[in-house]
Design a protein around this motif. Structure first.
Motif, PDB file in Angstrom:
ATOM      1  N   LYS A 203       3.948  -7.624 -13.297  1.00 35.03           N
ATOM      2  CA  LYS A 203       4.757  -6.386 -13.408  1.00 35.03           C
ATOM      3  C   LYS A 203       3.884  -5.147 -13.243  1.00 35.03           C
ATOM      4  N   GLY A 204       2.715  -5.193 -13.850  1.00 36.32           N
ATOM      5  CA  GLY A 204       1.789  -4.060 -13.805  1.00 36.32           C
ATOM      6  C   GLY A 204       1.358  -3.685 -12.399  1.00 36.32           C
ATOM      7  N   PHE A 205       1.519  -4.604 -11.451  1.00 38.71           N
ATOM      8  CA  PHE A 205       1.078  -4.315 -10.085  1.00 38.71           C
ATOM      9  C   PHE A 205       2.236  -4.050  -9.131  1.00 38.71           C
ATOM     10  N   ARG A 210       4.421  -2.163  -4.059  1.00 40.75           N
ATOM     11  CA  ARG A 210       5.529  -1.500  -3.362  1.00 40.75           C
ATOM     12  C   ARG A 210       4.990  -0.379  -2.487  1.00 40.75           C
ATOM     13  N   ASP A 211       4.076   0.428  -3.035  1.00 40.74           N
ATOM     14  CA  ASP A 211       3.511   1.550  -2.279  1.00 40.74           C
ATOM     15  C   ASP A 211       2.842   1.086  -0.989  1.00 40.74           C
ATOM     16  N   LYS A 212       2.330  -0.149  -1.009  1.00 40.99           N
ATOM     17  CA  LYS A 212       1.608  -0.638   0.167  1.00 40.99           C
ATOM     18  C   LYS A 212       2.511  -1.495   1.060  1.00 40.99           C
ATOM     19  N   GLY A 213       3.766  -1.683   0.630  1.00 40.24           N
ATOM     20  CA  GLY A 213       4.696  -2.497   1.424  1.00 40.24           C
ATOM     21  C   GLY A 213       4.400  -3.985   1.320  1.00 40.24           C
ATOM     22  N   ILE A 246      -3.865  -7.607  -3.564  1.00 41.07           N
ATOM     23  CA  ILE A 246      -3.134  -6.488  -2.954  1.00 41.07           C
ATOM     24  C   ILE A 246      -4.049  -5.687  -2.031  1.00 41.07           C
ATOM     25  N   LYS A 247      -5.281  -5.463  -2.500  1.00 46.99           N
ATOM     26  CA  LYS A 247      -6.224  -4.663  -1.728  1.00 46.99           C
ATOM     27  C   LYS A 247      -6.529  -5.306  -0.375  1.00 46.99           C
ATOM     28  N   TYR A 248      -6.659  -6.630  -0.355  1.00 51.86           N
ATOM     29  CA  TYR A 248      -7.061  -7.302   0.875  1.00 51.86           C
ATOM     30  C   TYR A 248      -5.885  -7.937   1.614  1.00 51.86           C
ATOM     31  N   GLY A 252       3.285  -5.487   4.541  1.00 49.54           N
ATOM     32  CA  GLY A 252       4.177  -6.522   5.067  1.00 49.54           C
ATOM     33  C   GLY A 252       3.846  -7.909   4.514  1.00 49.54           C
ATOM     34  N   GLY A 253       2.728  -8.011   3.812  1.00 51.21           N
ATOM     35  CA  GLY A 253       2.302  -9.310   3.296  1.00 51.21           C
ATOM     36  C   GLY A 253       2.941  -9.656   1.954  1.00 51.21           C
TER      37      GLY A 253
END
Ligand SMILES: Nc1ncnc2c1ncn2[C@@H]1O[C@H](COP(=O)(O)OP(=O)(O)OP(=O)(O)O)[C@@H](O)[C@H]1O
Ligand SMILES: [Mg+2]
Length: 341
Positions: A203-205, A210-213, A246-248, A252-253
């Motif tokens: 949940k925390g992420f 969402r911001d990164k799609g 998320i970073k890597y 769309g992933g």
């Protein structure tokens, strides 16, 4: 008890190699540790030292002792391929007879630790210098008149703030690692529910994803047995793994967290469909400061300490950590913890 037996036992059991040479450099005796470290077919007795050991510096030093037939004992460090030894050389004179005693202590491990420490200091200095140089550069430009323009002022302050945040994070991570390593940050295990941890950390992420799609989900994890774990530390593990996932992973992933009940415990998988890790880099990613793509990771604010922290925490739980990854397809980081019951 017979003194000779005591002396023989000391010589054969001591974790230091001993070899005795006569006045010509021919071996009279070698103890067990020496023979193990420098094996010679048929034993060393009667052989010249130059056919037993190869180190040029050591052989030269021995020669000068033999020529002088005396001198004071000295210590020299020798390098034998991947091994390091400290050689303590002691000349011995008895009723006109001369011999040379060599004590060889294996210091390979000490050397290895020393190298790690040196590399660590060099890495930390480098990592701190980079953001500091930017902070200095931007603030100097502002002081040189750049701050008269409000837009420039705002933009440069933002850069300064970003680099200062990076430095603060680096120092926080270093402190966590050092506390874990020195056992000041003890791992206090108690029976705990991993489903709750998974749900709350995922949940925390959600916003970041969402911001990164990127879609982020956790699979229903009912009926998991409780595991033995330190909730706060394991939350740190989840945060570091999810942050990486998320970073890597490009827009769309997908990122998925699931937990599986296995024999004797639970395995948690953090799966992503991101850029993946080349096979050659996988064994190194848990090292401090190691990044597959240094420039890219730094741009994303990374210091390369996240996985080193994860490894320490899982090790502190006597757990297991595993990675499967394929470049261009994605990565799965898994950790296993023993059940409480
Ligand atoms: N899920 C992943 N997908 C692809 N590469 C990854 C993934 N997780 C880690 N890596 C690679 O492993 C390296 C080390 O990861 P680690 O978390 O230790 O450092 P970081 O993410 O660069 O920085 P930090 O975690 O300190 O912000 C990363 O730089 C990256 O190259
Ligand atoms: Mg990371």
């Amino acid at each position: 008890m017979a003194k000779t037996l005591i002396l023989e036992t000391i010589a054969s059991e001591m974790p230091t190699g001993v070899i005795v040479l006569d006045k010509n450099g021919t071996a009279l005796y070698a103890n067990t540790f020496f023979l193990k470290s420098f094996p010679v077919d048929g034993g060393v007795e009667g052989r010249h030292i130059s056919s037993i050991m190869e180190n040029a510096n050591l052989l030269k030093t021995i020669d000068s002792f033999l020529e002088k037939r005396g001198g004071n004992s000295i210590d020299i460090e020798i390098n034998d391929g991947s091994r390091h030894f400290n050689a303590h050389i002691v000349p011995l004179k008895d009723k006109g007879e001369f011999s040379l005693l060599l004590f060889l202590q294996d210091i390979t491990e000490e050397k290895r630790v020393e190298t790690i420490k040196k590399d660590f200091v060099a890495n930390v200095s480098h990592e701190l210098r980079t953001p500091l140089a930017s902070i200095k550069g931007y603030s100097e430009t502002l002081l040189d008149g750049g701050m008269d323009d409000k837009e420039t002022l705002r933009e440069f302050l933002r850069v300064i703030d970003r680099h200062a945040t990076r430095m603060a994070r680096l120092i926080d991570d270093l402190l966590i690692l050092s506390r874990l390593e020195s056992h000041q940050m003890a791992i206090v295990s108690a029976p705990m529910d991993l489903s709750e941890l998974i749900t709350s950390s995922t949940k925390g992420f959600e916003k970041q994803a969402r911001d990164k799609g990127i879609s982020i989900t956790s699979e229903p994890t009912d009926e998991l047995p409780k595991v033995l774990g330190d909730r706060d530390r394991l939350e740190q593990v989840m945060v570091n793994l999810l942050d990486n996932a998320i970073k890597y992973t490009p827009s769309g992933g997908r990122v998925l967290v699931r937990a599986l009940k296995l024999d004797g415990g639970v395995r948690v998988d953090v799966v992503d469909t991101g850029i993946g890790i080349p096979a050659g880099d996988i064994p190194r990613i848990f090292e401090r400061f190691y990044r597959v793509d240094k420039a890219r990771s730094r741009e994303l604010g990374g210091t390369g300490l996240g996985l080193a922290i994860v490894k320490h925490i899982i090790q502190g739980h006597n757990g297991r950590l595993q990675v499967e990854s394929a470049p261009g397809k994605g990565s799965t980081f898994s950790f296993f913890l023993r059940s409480a019951g």
